[in-house]
Design a protein around this motif. Structure first.
Motif, PDB file in Angstrom:
ATOM      1  N   GLU A   6       7.691 -17.044   4.848  1.00  0.00           N
ATOM      2  CA  GLU A   6       6.279 -16.730   4.622  1.00  0.00           C
ATOM      3  C   GLU A   6       5.602 -16.086   5.839  1.00  0.00           C
ATOM      4  OE1 GLU A   6       3.981 -20.006   3.040  1.00  0.00           O
ATOM      5  OE2 GLU A   6       2.214 -19.365   4.157  1.00  0.00           O
ATOM      6  N   ARG A  60      -5.431 -15.785   7.550  1.00  0.00           N
ATOM      7  CA  ARG A  60      -5.199 -14.350   7.750  1.00  0.00           C
ATOM      8  C   ARG A  60      -5.588 -13.553   6.512  1.00  0.00           C
ATOM      9  NH1 ARG A  60      -0.183 -12.300  11.002  1.00  0.00           N
ATOM     10  NH2 ARG A  60      -1.508 -10.494  10.638  1.00  0.00           N
ATOM     11  N   VAL A  61      -5.225 -14.110   5.353  1.00  0.00           N
ATOM     12  CA  VAL A  61      -5.514 -13.420   4.096  1.00  0.00           C
ATOM     13  C   VAL A  61      -7.025 -13.356   3.845  1.00  0.00           C
ATOM     14  CG1 VAL A  61      -5.285 -13.658   1.595  1.00  0.00           C
ATOM     15  CG2 VAL A  61      -3.274 -13.878   3.048  1.00  0.00           C
ATOM     16  N   ALA A  62      -7.716 -14.420   4.221  1.00  0.00           N
ATOM     17  CA  ALA A  62      -9.168 -14.465   4.010  1.00  0.00           C
ATOM     18  C   ALA A  62      -9.893 -13.416   4.845  1.00  0.00           C
ATOM     19  CB  ALA A  62      -9.694 -15.856   4.348  1.00  0.00           C
ATOM     20  N   ALA A  63      -9.252 -12.972   5.924  1.00  0.00           N
ATOM     21  CA  ALA A  63      -9.890 -12.014   6.835  1.00  0.00           C
ATOM     22  C   ALA A  63      -9.652 -10.559   6.422  1.00  0.00           C
ATOM     23  CB  ALA A  63      -9.375 -12.252   8.252  1.00  0.00           C
ATOM     24  N   ILE A  64      -8.873 -10.344   5.387  1.00  0.00           N
ATOM     25  CA  ILE A  64      -8.566  -8.979   4.951  1.00  0.00           C
ATOM     26  C   ILE A  64      -9.830  -8.261   4.502  1.00  0.00           C
ATOM     27  CG2 ILE A  64      -7.400  -7.621   3.164  1.00  0.00           C
ATOM     28  CD1 ILE A  64      -5.169  -9.682   3.247  1.00  0.00           C
ATOM     29  N   ASP A  65      -9.975  -7.015   4.955  1.00  0.00           N
ATOM     30  CA  ASP A  65     -11.217  -6.305   4.704  1.00  0.00           C
ATOM     31  C   ASP A  65     -11.030  -4.956   3.993  1.00  0.00           C
ATOM     32  OD1 ASP A  65     -13.923  -6.491   4.827  1.00  0.00           O
ATOM     33  OD2 ASP A  65     -14.117  -5.501   6.777  1.00  0.00           O
ATOM     34  N   PRO A  96      -7.571 -12.274 -10.844  1.00  0.00           N
ATOM     35  CA  PRO A  96      -7.009 -12.514  -9.520  1.00  0.00           C
ATOM     36  C   PRO A  96      -6.103 -11.380  -9.036  1.00  0.00           C
ATOM     37  CG  PRO A  96      -5.923 -13.912 -11.144  1.00  0.00           C
ATOM     38  CD  PRO A  96      -6.975 -13.123 -11.878  1.00  0.00           C
ATOM     39  N   VAL A 119      -5.452  -4.278  -0.648  1.00  0.00           N
ATOM     40  CA  VAL A 119      -4.032  -4.380  -0.330  1.00  0.00           C
ATOM     41  C   VAL A 119      -3.262  -4.423  -1.648  1.00  0.00           C
ATOM     42  CG1 VAL A 119      -2.239  -5.750   0.795  1.00  0.00           C
ATOM     43  CG2 VAL A 119      -4.541  -5.694   1.767  1.00  0.00           C
ATOM     44  N   THR A 161      -1.573 -18.671   6.923  1.00  0.00           N
ATOM     45  CA  THR A 161      -1.549 -17.550   5.975  1.00  0.00           C
ATOM     46  C   THR A 161      -2.899 -17.404   5.295  1.00  0.00           C
ATOM     47  OG1 THR A 161       0.808 -17.808   5.541  1.00  0.00           O
ATOM     48  CG2 THR A 161      -0.472 -16.654   3.881  1.00  0.00           C
ATOM     49  N   LEU A 162      -3.457 -18.523   4.842  1.00  0.00           N
ATOM     50  CA  LEU A 162      -4.739 -18.479   4.130  1.00  0.00           C
ATOM     51  C   LEU A 162      -5.837 -17.893   5.016  1.00  0.00           C
ATOM     52  CD1 LEU A 162      -4.611 -21.897   2.232  1.00  0.00           C
ATOM     53  CD2 LEU A 162      -4.393 -19.591   1.258  1.00  0.00           C
ATOM     54  N   LEU A 196       0.547 -21.852   0.204  1.00  0.00           N
ATOM     55  CA  LEU A 196       0.577 -21.079   1.438  1.00  0.00           C
ATOM     56  C   LEU A 196       0.089 -21.941   2.600  1.00  0.00           C
ATOM     57  CD1 LEU A 196      -0.985 -17.789   0.052  1.00  0.00           C
ATOM     58  CD2 LEU A 196       1.429 -18.234   0.521  1.00  0.00           C
ATOM     59  N   SER A 197       0.569 -21.612   3.799  1.00  0.00           N
ATOM     60  CA  SER A 197       0.160 -22.370   4.983  1.00  0.00           C
ATOM     61  C   SER A 197      -1.295 -22.052   5.329  1.00  0.00           C
ATOM     62  CB  SER A 197       1.061 -22.009   6.166  1.00  0.00           C
ATOM     63  OG  SER A 197       0.778 -20.684   6.590  1.00  0.00           O
ATOM     64  N   LEU A 246      -0.563 -21.337 -11.123  1.00  0.00           N
ATOM     65  CA  LEU A 246      -1.453 -21.170  -9.975  1.00  0.00           C
ATOM     66  C   LEU A 246      -2.832 -20.681 -10.404  1.00  0.00           C
ATOM     67  CD1 LEU A 246       1.058 -19.671  -7.376  1.00  0.00           C
ATOM     68  CD2 LEU A 246       0.060 -21.962  -7.376  1.00  0.00           C
ATOM     69  N   ASN A 292       0.815  -1.220   0.000  1.00  0.00           N
ATOM     70  CA  ASN A 292       0.000   0.000   0.000  1.00  0.00           C
ATOM     71  C   ASN A 292       0.854   1.279   0.000  1.00  0.00           C
ATOM     72  OD1 ASN A 292      -2.288  -1.497  -0.187  1.00  0.00           O
ATOM     73  ND2 ASN A 292      -3.046  -1.070   1.878  1.00  0.00           N
TER      74      ASN A 292
END
Lengths: 61, 146
Positions: free
Chosen positions: A47, B129-134, B87, B137, B126-127, B122-123, B109, A36
């Motif tokens: 990671e 945490r990324v899914a919770a992005i609001d 994507p 980014v 990670t998945l 990805l672990s 991918l 950002n």
């Protein structure tokens, strides 16, 4: 990460072809990641560290 | 003249054999002041010749402004890697060297191949945490060819 979230956009920038962007983000070594336009991550980090740093200022549900 | 060696072509064909869904590459160029646009086009022409699931569309950033707008690209050469949707993966610069490998990885991918070039995905952590992005980014990774 971009694939895993609709909110994420990931751009790979070839630093030598875009010297203006490299200057703007003070890229002196690669890889350098900018999130950002402000958060900086230097080098190829594990990671877990990457996710931690990249999302530190990002709102989550 | 081919940019890829025969060995590389074989290797890439083999990798593309693991693609599941079609992938469309959109190359953004302009006629003037873009020395590496020709190189980018050559590399992508060779890539799409190696898989039936991979297609290429070239969009002139200056002449086809309306067509280019939804992709949010403001520099050339640029590549968008498109699956069924967008994507959000972009490459700025001719995809040679390190970018080439990353591009192959992105294609695999996006196509839903079981493995990219990296060993693992990805672990779970990670998945989650990324899914919770609001919020949006924007991740820019600066690389050099070597």
């Amino acid at each position: 990460m971009a694939l895993a979230s609709d909110h994420i956009r990931a751009t790979v920038v070839e630093a030598t072809e875009f010297p203006d962007l490299s200057r703007q983000y003070r890229v002196t070594g690669v890889p350098k990641t900018i999130v950002n336009g402000k958060t900086e991550i230097l080098g190829a980090v594990p990671e877990e560290t990457f996710v931690e740093q990249a999302l530190q200022d990002i709102k989550t549900r | 003249m081919s940019l890829l060696s025969d060995a590389d072509r074989r290797k890439v064909s083999e990798l593309f054999g693991t693609m599941v869904n079609p992938v469309r590459l959109v190359l953004f160029t302009q006629s003037l002041g873009c020395e590496s646009c020709t190189l980018a086009r050559q590399i992508l022409d060779e890539l799409v010749s190696l898989s039936d699931k991979l297609t290429l569309e070239e969009v002139n950033l200056v002449l086809d402004k309306d067509k280019a707008a939804p992709y949010g690209v403001d520099r050339v050469p640029a590549i968008a890697v498109m699956g069924a949707g967008d994507p959000g993966i972009r490459f700025y610069g001719a995809p040679s060297g390190y970018e080439f490998t990353s591009l192959l990885d992105a294609i695999l991918l996006v196509s839903g191949a079981e493995h990219g070039l990296g060993a693992d995905g990805l672990s779970e952590d990670t998945l989650a945490r990324v899914a919770a992005i609001d919020e949006p980014v924007d991740i820019q990774v600066f690389v050099t060819p070597t």
